[in-house]
Design a protein around this motif. Structure first.
Motif, PDB file in Angstrom:
ATOM      1  N   PHE A   4     -12.513   3.153   7.113  1.00  0.00           N
ATOM      2  CA  PHE A   4     -11.593   3.837   6.201  1.00  0.00           C
ATOM      3  C   PHE A   4     -10.360   4.338   6.939  1.00  0.00           C
ATOM      4  O   PHE A   4      -9.268   4.371   6.382  1.00  0.00           O
ATOM      5  N   MET A   5     -10.511   4.694   8.233  1.00  0.00           N
ATOM      6  CA  MET A   5      -9.351   5.116   9.006  1.00  0.00           C
ATOM      7  C   MET A   5      -8.452   3.936   9.347  1.00  0.00           C
ATOM      8  O   MET A   5      -7.222   4.080   9.432  1.00  0.00           O
ATOM      9  N   ALA A   6      -9.052   2.751   9.539  1.00  0.00           N
ATOM     10  CA  ALA A   6      -8.235   1.551   9.787  1.00  0.00           C
ATOM     11  C   ALA A   6      -7.422   1.202   8.541  1.00  0.00           C
ATOM     12  O   ALA A   6      -6.249   0.822   8.636  1.00  0.00           O
ATOM     13  N   ILE A   7      -8.018   1.351   7.359  1.00  0.00           N
ATOM     14  CA  ILE A   7      -7.297   1.105   6.107  1.00  0.00           C
ATOM     15  C   ILE A   7      -6.186   2.127   5.940  1.00  0.00           C
ATOM     16  O   ILE A   7      -5.057   1.787   5.575  1.00  0.00           O
ATOM     17  N   ARG A   8      -6.506   3.377   6.213  1.00  0.00           N
ATOM     18  CA  ARG A   8      -5.484   4.427   6.152  1.00  0.00           C
ATOM     19  C   ARG A   8      -4.315   4.099   7.066  1.00  0.00           C
ATOM     20  O   ARG A   8      -3.149   4.254   6.705  1.00  0.00           O
ATOM     21  N   GLN A   9      -4.600   3.619   8.286  1.00  0.00           N
ATOM     22  CA  GLN A   9      -3.544   3.292   9.235  1.00  0.00           C
ATOM     23  C   GLN A   9      -2.672   2.148   8.728  1.00  0.00           C
ATOM     24  O   GLN A   9      -1.435   2.193   8.854  1.00  0.00           O
ATOM     25  N   GLN A  10      -3.268   1.136   8.136  1.00  0.00           N
ATOM     26  CA  GLN A  10      -2.488   0.001   7.619  1.00  0.00           C
ATOM     27  C   GLN A  10      -1.585   0.435   6.467  1.00  0.00           C
ATOM     28  O   GLN A  10      -0.417   0.028   6.396  1.00  0.00           O
ATOM     29  N   LEU A  11      -2.117   1.250   5.578  1.00  0.00           N
ATOM     30  CA  LEU A  11      -1.287   1.746   4.481  1.00  0.00           C
ATOM     31  C   LEU A  11      -0.167   2.640   5.009  1.00  0.00           C
ATOM     32  O   LEU A  11       0.974   2.570   4.541  1.00  0.00           O
ATOM     33  N   LEU A  12      -0.485   3.471   5.998  1.00  0.00           N
ATOM     34  CA  LEU A  12       0.504   4.378   6.569  1.00  0.00           C
ATOM     35  C   LEU A  12       1.636   3.593   7.235  1.00  0.00           C
ATOM     36  O   LEU A  12       2.811   3.966   7.123  1.00  0.00           O
ATOM     37  N   GLU A  13       1.306   2.515   7.903  1.00  0.00           N
ATOM     38  CA  GLU A  13       2.337   1.692   8.540  1.00  0.00           C
ATOM     39  C   GLU A  13       3.290   1.103   7.503  1.00  0.00           C
ATOM     40  O   GLU A  13       4.500   1.029   7.737  1.00  0.00           O
ATOM     41  N   GLN A  14       2.759   0.707   6.351  1.00  0.00           N
ATOM     42  CA  GLN A  14       3.617   0.164   5.299  1.00  0.00           C
ATOM     43  C   GLN A  14       4.509   1.248   4.696  1.00  0.00           C
ATOM     44  O   GLN A  14       5.669   0.992   4.371  1.00  0.00           O
ATOM     45  N   ILE A  15       3.975   2.452   4.590  1.00  0.00           N
ATOM     46  CA  ILE A  15       4.789   3.562   4.084  1.00  0.00           C
ATOM     47  C   ILE A  15       5.899   3.887   5.071  1.00  0.00           C
ATOM     48  O   ILE A  15       7.080   4.006   4.706  1.00  0.00           O
ATOM     49  N   ASN A  16       5.542   4.033   6.349  1.00  0.00           N
ATOM     50  CA  ASN A  16       6.518   4.419   7.366  1.00  0.00           C
ATOM     51  C   ASN A  16       7.583   3.358   7.586  1.00  0.00           C
ATOM     52  O   ASN A  16       8.718   3.675   7.950  1.00  0.00           O
ATOM     53  N   SER A  17       7.239   2.089   7.371  1.00  0.00           N
ATOM     54  CA  SER A  17       8.203   1.003   7.574  1.00  0.00           C
ATOM     55  C   SER A  17       9.153   0.833   6.391  1.00  0.00           C
ATOM     56  O   SER A  17      10.125   0.082   6.472  1.00  0.00           O
ATOM     57  N   GLY A  18       8.852   1.512   5.278  1.00  0.00           N
ATOM     58  CA  GLY A  18       9.688   1.384   4.093  1.00  0.00           C
ATOM     59  C   GLY A  18       9.283   0.257   3.164  1.00  0.00           C
ATOM     60  O   GLY A  18       9.951   0.011   2.152  1.00  0.00           O
ATOM     61  N   GLN A  19       8.200  -0.436   3.484  1.00  0.00           N
ATOM     62  CA  GLN A  19       7.736  -1.503   2.593  1.00  0.00           C
ATOM     63  C   GLN A  19       7.177  -0.945   1.287  1.00  0.00           C
ATOM     64  O   GLN A  19       7.159  -1.643   0.269  1.00  0.00           O
ATOM     65  N   LEU A  20       6.716   0.302   1.345  1.00  0.00           N
ATOM     66  CA  LEU A  20       6.278   1.000   0.140  1.00  0.00           C
ATOM     67  C   LEU A  20       7.228   2.162  -0.084  1.00  0.00           C
ATOM     68  O   LEU A  20       7.369   3.042   0.772  1.00  0.00           O
ATOM     69  N   ASP A  21       7.901   2.176  -1.210  1.00  0.00           N
ATOM     70  CA  ASP A  21       8.941   3.166  -1.485  1.00  0.00           C
ATOM     71  C   ASP A  21       8.367   4.414  -2.153  1.00  0.00           C
ATOM     72  O   ASP A  21       7.365   4.336  -2.877  1.00  0.00           O
ATOM     73  N   PRO A  22       9.018   5.575  -1.947  1.00  0.00           N
ATOM     74  CA  PRO A  22       8.601   6.787  -2.653  1.00  0.00           C
ATOM     75  C   PRO A  22       8.585   6.575  -4.161  1.00  0.00           C
ATOM     76  O   PRO A  22       9.513   5.993  -4.731  1.00  0.00           O
ATOM     77  N   GLY A  23       7.519   7.001  -4.797  1.00  0.00           N
ATOM     78  CA  GLY A  23       7.370   6.838  -6.237  1.00  0.00           C
ATOM     79  C   GLY A  23       6.738   5.522  -6.644  1.00  0.00           C
ATOM     80  O   GLY A  23       6.383   5.342  -7.816  1.00  0.00           O
ATOM     81  N   GLN A  24       6.603   4.599  -5.694  1.00  0.00           N
ATOM     82  CA  GLN A  24       6.026   3.294  -6.030  1.00  0.00           C
ATOM     83  C   GLN A  24       4.528   3.419  -6.279  1.00  0.00           C
ATOM     84  O   GLN A  24       3.820   4.115  -5.566  1.00  0.00           O
ATOM     85  N   LYS A  25       4.055   2.731  -7.293  1.00  0.00           N
ATOM     86  CA  LYS A  25       2.633   2.762  -7.637  1.00  0.00           C
ATOM     87  C   LYS A  25       1.872   1.767  -6.768  1.00  0.00           C
ATOM     88  O   LYS A  25       2.302   0.625  -6.596  1.00  0.00           O
ATOM     89  N   LEU A  26       0.770   2.216  -6.217  1.00  0.00           N
ATOM     90  CA  LEU A  26      -0.086   1.320  -5.452  1.00  0.00           C
ATOM     91  C   LEU A  26      -0.882   0.420  -6.399  1.00  0.00           C
ATOM     92  O   LEU A  26      -1.107   0.767  -7.563  1.00  0.00           O
ATOM     93  N   PRO A  27      -1.323  -0.743  -5.911  1.00  0.00           N
ATOM     94  CA  PRO A  27      -2.233  -1.553  -6.736  1.00  0.00           C
ATOM     95  C   PRO A  27      -3.482  -0.761  -7.088  1.00  0.00           C
ATOM     96  O   PRO A  27      -3.770   0.287  -6.483  1.00  0.00           O
ATOM     97  N   SER A  28      -4.226  -1.249  -8.046  1.00  0.00           N
ATOM     98  CA  SER A  28      -5.432  -0.537  -8.478  1.00  0.00           C
ATOM     99  C   SER A  28      -6.431  -0.458  -7.322  1.00  0.00           C
ATOM    100  O   SER A  28      -6.359  -1.215  -6.345  1.00  0.00           O
ATOM    101  N   GLU A  29      -7.367   0.471  -7.433  1.00  0.00           N
ATOM    102  CA  GLU A  29      -8.383   0.607  -6.394  1.00  0.00           C
ATOM    103  C   GLU A  29      -9.189  -0.683  -6.242  1.00  0.00           C
ATOM    104  O   GLU A  29      -9.544  -1.075  -5.122  1.00  0.00           O
ATOM    105  N   ARG A  30      -9.455  -1.357  -7.331  1.00  0.00           N
ATOM    106  CA  ARG A  30     -10.196  -2.623  -7.250  1.00  0.00           C
ATOM    107  C   ARG A  30      -9.403  -3.662  -6.460  1.00  0.00           C
ATOM    108  O   ARG A  30      -9.943  -4.341  -5.581  1.00  0.00           O
TER     109      ARG A  30
END
Length: 227
Positions: A4-30
């Protein structure tokens, strides 16, 4: 590293790189669980860590979103809710204004006799249309005597000389009015702030205004400065 920490790190890298923008909706949990080849239980552990870090937030029945940059907030500054957050893109709306019976604790803090009335106002601070802060303000009527004829902004900017501000913060699981105002599920964590605005009278410090505030994790970053 735990999965779960590895997944958190991958998502965090996308946020920090700007690939995921503020306010953007993530895909569903599934969808996210399938993308990371994991279970939804493990995925939710990763999302819970990111939420606790203020990097994502959840809207009830709508999913997960990327959090905007938090507002800089100095609790020692006297705030006009109507205007101060507008400079950072926020909006403030009054929900309720009333004169109510002071609690025993509030009467003691404000040096009021038993069964005294105090002014109470409740409002919500929003960011891009999403409620992020719930505010409850109590005013000592001897120092805000014309509240019925004033706007909320005028009440909170009354010409009263504040001697000190005492504030505390803690994390709290939301329920009741704050939970409903912020439109989140019961138990959602929030930063609880209590601010007491004090004047000196007859050699003693007396509260004339008390603010109770509940903020979602991503909303504010506390900051202060020395004088």
């Amino acid at each position: 590293m735990m999965q779960f920490m590895a997944i958190r790190q991958q998502l965090l890298e996308q946020i920090n790189s700007g690939q995921l923008d503020p306010g953007q909706k993530l895909p569903s949990e599934r969808q996210l669980a399938e993308a990371f080849h994991t279970t939804r239980v493990t995925l939710r552990e990763a999302l819970a860590v990111l939420e606790a870090e203020g990097r994502i937030y959840r809207l009830d029945r709508r999913g997960w979103f990327i959090a905007p940059n938090p507002w800089r907030y100095n609790p020692s500054d006297l705030i006009d809710w109507t205007t101060d957050f507008a400079a950072q893109g926020g909006q403030f709306a009054i929900q309720k204004e009333t004169t109510t019976l002071a609690s025993a604790e509030m009467s003691q803090q404000m040096h009021l006799p038993p069964f005294s009335a105090i002014y109470q106002a409740e409002g919500v601070v929003s960011s891009v249309g999403v409620p992020v802060g719930y505010v409850r303000t109590y005013l000592q009527p001897d120092y805000y005597p014309q509240h019925q004829q004033q706007t909320m902004s005028e009440k909170l900017s009354a010409n009263v000389t504040i001697h000190q501000c005492h504030w505390t913060s803690r994390w709290e699981a939301l329920e009741g009015a704050p939970m409903a105002a912020l439109n989140v599920a019961v138990g959602t964590p929030a930063l609880k702030l209590e601010r007491h605005w004090l004047i000196e009278r007859a050699g003693q410090l007396q509260a004339i205004r008390v603010d109770e505030e509940w903020w979602r994790q991503h909303a504010i970053a506390l900051s202060s400065h020395s004088r």
